[in-house]
Design a protein around this motif. Structure first.
Motif, PDB file in Angstrom:
ATOM      1  N   PRO A   1      48.513   4.247  21.078  1.00 15.87           N
ATOM      2  CA  PRO A   1      47.163   4.697  21.433  1.00 15.87           C
ATOM      3  C   PRO A   1      46.195   4.570  20.263  1.00 15.87           C
ATOM      4  CG  PRO A   1      48.592   6.573  21.057  1.00 15.87           C
ATOM      5  CD  PRO A   1      49.465   5.360  20.978  1.00 15.87           C
ATOM      6  N   THR A   2      44.946   4.290  20.574  1.00 14.05           N
ATOM      7  CA  THR A   2      43.888   4.195  19.579  1.00 14.05           C
ATOM      8  C   THR A   2      42.731   5.079  20.018  1.00 14.05           C
ATOM      9  OG1 THR A   2      44.488   1.919  19.052  1.00 14.05           O
ATOM     10  CG2 THR A   2      42.295   2.658  18.380  1.00 14.05           C
ATOM     11  N   PHE A   3      42.217   5.877  19.084  1.00 11.54           N
ATOM     12  CA  PHE A   3      41.123   6.788  19.402  1.00 11.54           C
ATOM     13  C   PHE A   3      39.994   6.545  18.417  1.00 11.54           C
ATOM     14  CE2 PHE A   3      45.125   8.458  20.732  1.00 11.54           C
ATOM     15  CZ  PHE A   3      44.891   8.717  22.069  1.00 11.54           C
ATOM     16  N   THR A   4      38.805   6.353  18.959  1.00  8.36           N
ATOM     17  CA  THR A   4      37.680   5.888  18.155  1.00  8.36           C
ATOM     18  C   THR A   4      36.522   6.868  18.212  1.00  8.36           C
ATOM     19  OG1 THR A   4      38.311   3.601  18.631  1.00  8.36           O
ATOM     20  CG2 THR A   4      36.097   3.974  17.763  1.00  8.36           C
ATOM     21  N   VAL A   5      35.993   7.202  17.037  1.00  8.23           N
ATOM     22  CA  VAL A   5      34.798   8.034  16.908  1.00  8.23           C
ATOM     23  C   VAL A   5      33.726   7.185  16.242  1.00  8.23           C
ATOM     24  CG1 VAL A   5      33.798  10.086  15.845  1.00  8.23           C
ATOM     25  CG2 VAL A   5      36.137  10.156  16.744  1.00  8.23           C
ATOM     26  N   ARG A   6      32.532   7.171  16.825  1.00 11.91           N
ATOM     27  CA  ARG A   6      31.421   6.404  16.260  1.00 11.91           C
ATOM     28  C   ARG A   6      30.230   7.316  16.012  1.00 11.91           C
ATOM     29  NH1 ARG A   6      33.299   3.079  20.492  1.00 11.91           N
ATOM     30  NH2 ARG A   6      34.252   1.132  19.775  1.00 11.91           N
ATOM     31  N   LYS A   7      29.641   7.183  14.830  1.00 13.32           N
ATOM     32  CA  LYS A   7      28.407   7.896  14.482  1.00 13.32           C
ATOM     33  C   LYS A   7      27.259   6.897  14.546  1.00 13.32           C
ATOM     34  CE  LYS A   7      25.543  10.925  12.676  1.00 13.32           C
ATOM     35  NZ  LYS A   7      24.355  10.072  12.892  1.00 13.32           N
ATOM     36  N   THR A   8      26.189   7.262  15.270  1.00 15.35           N
ATOM     37  CA  THR A   8      25.038   6.370  15.388  1.00 15.35           C
ATOM     38  C   THR A   8      23.777   7.073  14.906  1.00 15.35           C
ATOM     39  OG1 THR A   8      24.135   6.939  17.580  1.00 15.35           O
ATOM     40  CG2 THR A   8      26.136   5.578  17.523  1.00 15.35           C
ATOM     41  N   ASP A   9      22.735   6.278  14.686  1.00 15.85           N
ATOM     42  CA  ASP A   9      21.432   6.860  14.382  1.00 15.85           C
ATOM     43  C   ASP A   9      20.704   7.185  15.683  1.00 15.85           C
ATOM     44  OD1 ASP A   9      20.446   4.460  15.379  1.00 15.85           O
ATOM     45  OD2 ASP A   9      19.892   3.662  13.412  1.00 15.85           O
ATOM     46  N   ALA A  10      19.423   7.518  15.584  1.00 18.03           N
ATOM     47  CA  ALA A  10      18.668   7.978  16.745  1.00 18.03           C
ATOM     48  C   ALA A  10      18.431   6.898  17.788  1.00 18.03           C
ATOM     49  CB  ALA A  10      17.332   8.557  16.295  1.00 18.03           C
ATOM     50  N   VAL A  11      18.579   5.618  17.415  1.00 23.50           N
ATOM     51  CA  VAL A  11      18.369   4.537  18.378  1.00 23.50           C
ATOM     52  C   VAL A  11      19.678   3.839  18.726  1.00 23.50           C
ATOM     53  CG1 VAL A  11      15.967   4.166  17.754  1.00 23.50           C
ATOM     54  CG2 VAL A  11      17.764   2.927  16.528  1.00 23.50           C
ATOM     55  N   GLY A  12      20.804   4.496  18.449  1.00 22.10           N
ATOM     56  CA  GLY A  12      22.085   3.990  18.904  1.00 22.10           C
ATOM     57  C   GLY A  12      22.755   2.966  18.019  1.00 22.10           C
ATOM     58  N   THR A  13      22.225   2.743  16.806  1.00 30.69           N
ATOM     59  CA  THR A  13      22.856   1.805  15.874  1.00 30.69           C
ATOM     60  C   THR A  13      24.032   2.486  15.183  1.00 30.69           C
ATOM     61  OG1 THR A  13      20.737   0.703  15.481  1.00 30.69           O
ATOM     62  CG2 THR A  13      22.496   0.324  13.880  1.00 30.69           C
ATOM     63  N   VAL A  14      25.197   1.850  15.221  1.00 26.06           N
ATOM     64  CA  VAL A  14      26.404   2.451  14.657  1.00 26.06           C
ATOM     65  C   VAL A  14      26.298   2.524  13.136  1.00 26.06           C
ATOM     66  CG1 VAL A  14      28.902   2.226  14.388  1.00 26.06           C
ATOM     67  CG2 VAL A  14      27.837   1.678  16.585  1.00 26.06           C
ATOM     68  N   GLN A  15      26.534   3.719  12.580  1.00 24.09           N
ATOM     69  CA  GLN A  15      26.504   3.935  11.136  1.00 24.09           C
ATOM     70  C   GLN A  15      27.903   3.908  10.534  1.00 24.09           C
ATOM     71  OE1 GLN A  15      24.262   7.653  11.581  1.00 24.09           O
ATOM     72  NE2 GLN A  15      22.565   6.713  10.466  1.00 24.09           N
ATOM     73  N   TRP A  16      28.867   4.451  11.251  1.00 22.70           N
ATOM     74  CA  TRP A  16      30.261   4.327  10.831  1.00 22.70           C
ATOM     75  C   TRP A  16      31.182   4.529  12.028  1.00 22.70           C
ATOM     76  CZ3 TRP A  16      32.757   8.745  12.084  1.00 22.70           C
ATOM     77  CH2 TRP A  16      32.131   9.976  11.909  1.00 22.70           C
ATOM     78  N   THR A  17      32.397   4.025  11.881  1.00 22.23           N
ATOM     79  CA  THR A  17      33.420   4.134  12.918  1.00 22.23           C
ATOM     80  C   THR A  17      34.702   4.663  12.294  1.00 22.23           C
ATOM     81  OG1 THR A  17      32.495   2.284  14.171  1.00 22.23           O
ATOM     82  CG2 THR A  17      34.779   2.879  14.637  1.00 22.23           C
ATOM     83  N   SER A  18      35.322   5.617  12.952  1.00 23.30           N
ATOM     84  CA  SER A  18      36.602   6.156  12.498  1.00 23.30           C
ATOM     85  C   SER A  18      37.628   5.933  13.600  1.00 23.30           C
ATOM     86  CB  SER A  18      36.478   7.651  12.189  1.00 23.30           C
ATOM     87  OG  SER A  18      37.718   8.193  11.783  1.00 23.30           O
ATOM     88  N   THR A  19      38.743   5.293  13.237  1.00 24.78           N
ATOM     89  CA  THR A  19      39.784   4.983  14.213  1.00 24.78           C
ATOM     90  C   THR A  19      41.076   5.690  13.839  1.00 24.78           C
ATOM     91  OG1 THR A  19      38.810   2.816  14.648  1.00 24.78           O
ATOM     92  CG2 THR A  19      41.092   3.139  15.311  1.00 24.78           C
ATOM     93  N   LEU A  20      41.671   6.366  14.808  1.00 23.59           N
ATOM     94  CA  LEU A  20      42.946   7.043  14.608  1.00 23.59           C
ATOM     95  C   LEU A  20      43.985   6.351  15.466  1.00 23.59           C
ATOM     96  CD1 LEU A  20      40.556   9.278  14.349  1.00 23.59           C
ATOM     97  CD2 LEU A  20      42.450  10.887  14.330  1.00 23.59           C
ATOM     98  N   LYS A  21      45.093   5.990  14.854  1.00 23.98           N
ATOM     99  CA  LYS A  21      46.180   5.356  15.586  1.00 23.98           C
ATOM    100  C   LYS A  21      47.396   6.263  15.602  1.00 23.98           C
ATOM    101  CE  LYS A  21      45.363   0.400  15.449  1.00 23.98           C
ATOM    102  NZ  LYS A  21      45.584   0.254  16.896  1.00 23.98           N
ATOM    103  N   GLY A  22      48.299   5.960  16.518  1.00 31.03           N
ATOM    104  CA  GLY A  22      49.509   6.752  16.631  1.00 31.03           C
ATOM    105  C   GLY A  22      49.336   7.867  17.637  1.00 31.03           C
ATOM    106  N   ASN A  23      50.395   8.584  17.891  1.00 35.70           N
ATOM    107  CA  ASN A  23      50.395   9.617  18.922  1.00 35.70           C
ATOM    108  C   ASN A  23      49.750  10.893  18.396  1.00 35.70           C
ATOM    109  OD1 ASN A  23      50.859  10.757  21.384  1.00 35.70           O
ATOM    110  ND2 ASN A  23      52.956  11.382  20.907  1.00 35.70           N
ATOM    111  N   VAL A  24      48.465  10.780  18.034  1.00 35.17           N
ATOM    112  CA  VAL A  24      47.729  11.921  17.506  1.00 35.17           C
ATOM    113  C   VAL A  24      47.178  12.765  18.640  1.00 35.17           C
ATOM    114  CG1 VAL A  24      45.763  12.609  16.099  1.00 35.17           C
ATOM    115  CG2 VAL A  24      47.127  10.630  15.446  1.00 35.17           C
ATOM    116  N   ILE A  25      46.700  12.114  19.663  1.00 27.41           N
ATOM    117  CA  ILE A  25      46.022  12.799  20.753  1.00 27.41           C
ATOM    118  C   ILE A  25      46.125  11.922  21.999  1.00 27.41           C
ATOM    119  CG2 ILE A  25      43.789  11.796  20.127  1.00 27.41           C
ATOM    120  CD1 ILE A  25      42.507  14.434  20.885  1.00 27.41           C
ATOM    121  N   LYS A  26      46.382  12.503  23.136  1.00 26.86           N
ATOM    122  CA  LYS A  26      46.646  11.705  24.323  1.00 26.86           C
ATOM    123  C   LYS A  26      45.379  11.198  25.000  1.00 26.86           C
ATOM    124  CE  LYS A  26      51.116  13.791  25.375  1.00 26.86           C
ATOM    125  NZ  LYS A  26      51.901  14.581  26.337  1.00 26.86           N
TER     126      LYS A  26
END
Length: 458
Positions: free
Chosen positions: A112-137
């Motif tokens: 499994p892969t779980f992705t968190v994205r932070k964007t600015d006020a107009v939806g432009t991605v500022q950073w992405t954090s990806t977690l792999k492994g059986n961290v969360i279903k």
């Protein structure tokens, strides 16, 4: 089932609720108008989550649909699209800097892969954090925390991220099951809510994610809470509320600060009603959203959105079945939430079927309801403008609210305080005790209304 028959049963259920709680449906209706639909818009994505934005508009995220990849959408206050991005997710929240945080789960059961994205006020991605492994279903909700970091949950896990998206701590436990909601509490910790076939469940965590207490409700009786329910929130008095389903109805439970149940209310007709969201409103009341089985289209069961607003004691102020009059469409909401103008927004899925019940098309739907009345009560009074009590003596008070010309005793739902606690003390039931000679002012507060009286101690 015939639509009109179902609606009669809904009203009958509301009347039964009113009679069993001593509440007058007629007086409540006279004081609070049922909101009307101001507008309705549809969007080409599978709905995930939506929220109001500071400018009065809306932000939503979901999954792409067919040839329409833009499932990250910002609208103005009228639901008109301002921008749309080819990004998808399950959950979204506004951030302190005016941007957004989104989360999604993906990959496979094995990887499994779980992705968190932070964007600015107009939806432009500022950073992405990806977690792999059986961290969360599965990622069900993400929120920003007061330290600028983020907290998100899945069915059996809680993960805290710092401001840059790095994992600060994670908690995965068999004690968690079907986690549905997370909220940071006033003490810096968190409250989690869930529901499954064993009941509704609350967990209180400290700021590092350690469990301080857990409570379960509705684990026995005629029926059980249904899987997928369990939306929780902290209440203005420091307690908690959790909403779910029981015996085909909505159920709302209010607890104290340690999770001990104070009261429980049910709403509806026992006709397959499913809770989708819970919000605490600005006046301390509760906004419940979900959908209910209303009829059949050939062989297909058809659902419609249901919204219920209560006061702080859980008494129904108004309810609305979102029927658009088209027998071939159904609506199943993801959330109902308050809007900055005092209205309500409903976000979810709208699906159209053929007259024979065959699927035709679906889309995300956003409905705006008008503001309701600012308060269910027209006035609040104590039973006297002046009280006299001797030192060491005690007397009680009675608080009355006026609804549509009728009066109700609301003493047990009222909060009391005195200006000078050295002269008089007052308990939660409104009982006054004289402590020393002098005078002070007693204030009673109920649903944003206040009544005052002078207290003399001799």
């Amino acid at each position: 089932m015939n639509k009109q028959l179902w609606k009669k049963r809904w009203l009958a259920g509301a009347l039964t609720f009113a009679l069993t709680t001593g509440w007058s449906a007629g007086s409540a209706a006279a004081a609070v108008a049922v909101p009307h639909v101001e507008w309705e818009k549809t969007y080409d994505h599978v709905p995930g989550e939506a929220q109001s934005t500071e400018d009065g508009g809306y932000i939503m995220i979901g999954e792409p649909q067919f040839t329409h990849p833009d499932s990250f959408v910002k609208t103005d206050a009228g639901g008109k699209v301002e921008w749309a991005k080819p990004m998808h997710g399950h959950t979204i929240a506004a951030t302190q800097d005016g941007g957004y945080i989104t989360g999604e789960g993906g990959g496979t059961k094995v990887d499994p892969t779980f992705t968190v994205r932070k964007t600015d006020a107009v939806g432009t991605v500022q950073w992405t954090s990806t977690l792999k492994g059986n961290v969360i279903k599965y990622m069900t909700q993400i929120r920003q925390t007061r330290d600028g970091g983020f907290i998100f949950i899945g069915y059996d896990s809680v993960v805290k991220l710092d401001q840059s998206g790095q994992v600060a701590w994670r908690k995965a436990s068999d004690d968690f099951y079907n986690l549905e909601s997370v909220e940071q509490t006033a003490d810096g910790g968190y409250v989690l809510g869930s529901g499954n076939s064993n009941g509704l469940h609350l967990w209180k965590l400290d700021e590092m994610g350690n469990i301080t207490w857990t409570r379960s409700y509705l684990a026995s009786g005629k029926g059980n809470a249904l899987t997928g329910a369990g939306h929780a929130a902290q209440t203005p008095d420091g307690g908690y509320a959790i909403a779910g389903n029981k015996d085909g109805q909505f159920v709302l439970i209010k607890t104290d600060a340690t999770g001990r149940s104070q009261w429980s209310k049910t709403y509806g007709t026992e006709r397959d009603e499913y809770i989708a969201s819970l919000r605490v409103t600005r006046d301390g009341g509760y906004l419940l959203g979900g959908y209910a089985l209303t009829r059949k289209l050939n062989y297909r069961q058809m659902y419609e959105n249901v919204v219920i607003q209560t006061d702080s004691a859980g008494r129904e102020l108004w309810s609305r079945v979102m029927d658009d009059g088209n027998a071939q469409t159904e609506t199943m909401m993801e959330q109902a939430f308050p809007t900055p103008d005092g209205g309500v927004a409903v976000y979810g899925r709208k699906t159209t079927y053929s007259p024979q019940g065959a699927y035709q098309q679906s889309s995300a739907q956003l409905i705006k309801l008008s503001p309701g009345s600012p308060s269910p009560a027209a006035g609040l009074r104590l039973d006297s403008e002046e009280y006299s009590v001797i030192v060491g003596g005690q007397l009680d008070t009675v608080v009355t609210a006026t609804y549509g010309g009728q009066k109700r005793d609301v003493t047990k739902y009222t909060q009391f305080k005195v200006d000078n606690g050295d002269i008089v003390s007052v308990d939660a039931a409104g009982n006054i005790t004289g402590l020393k000679y002098g005078q002070t002012v007693l204030t009673a507060t109920y649903n944003n209304l206040e009544a005052r009286a002078t207290v003399y101690v001799y």
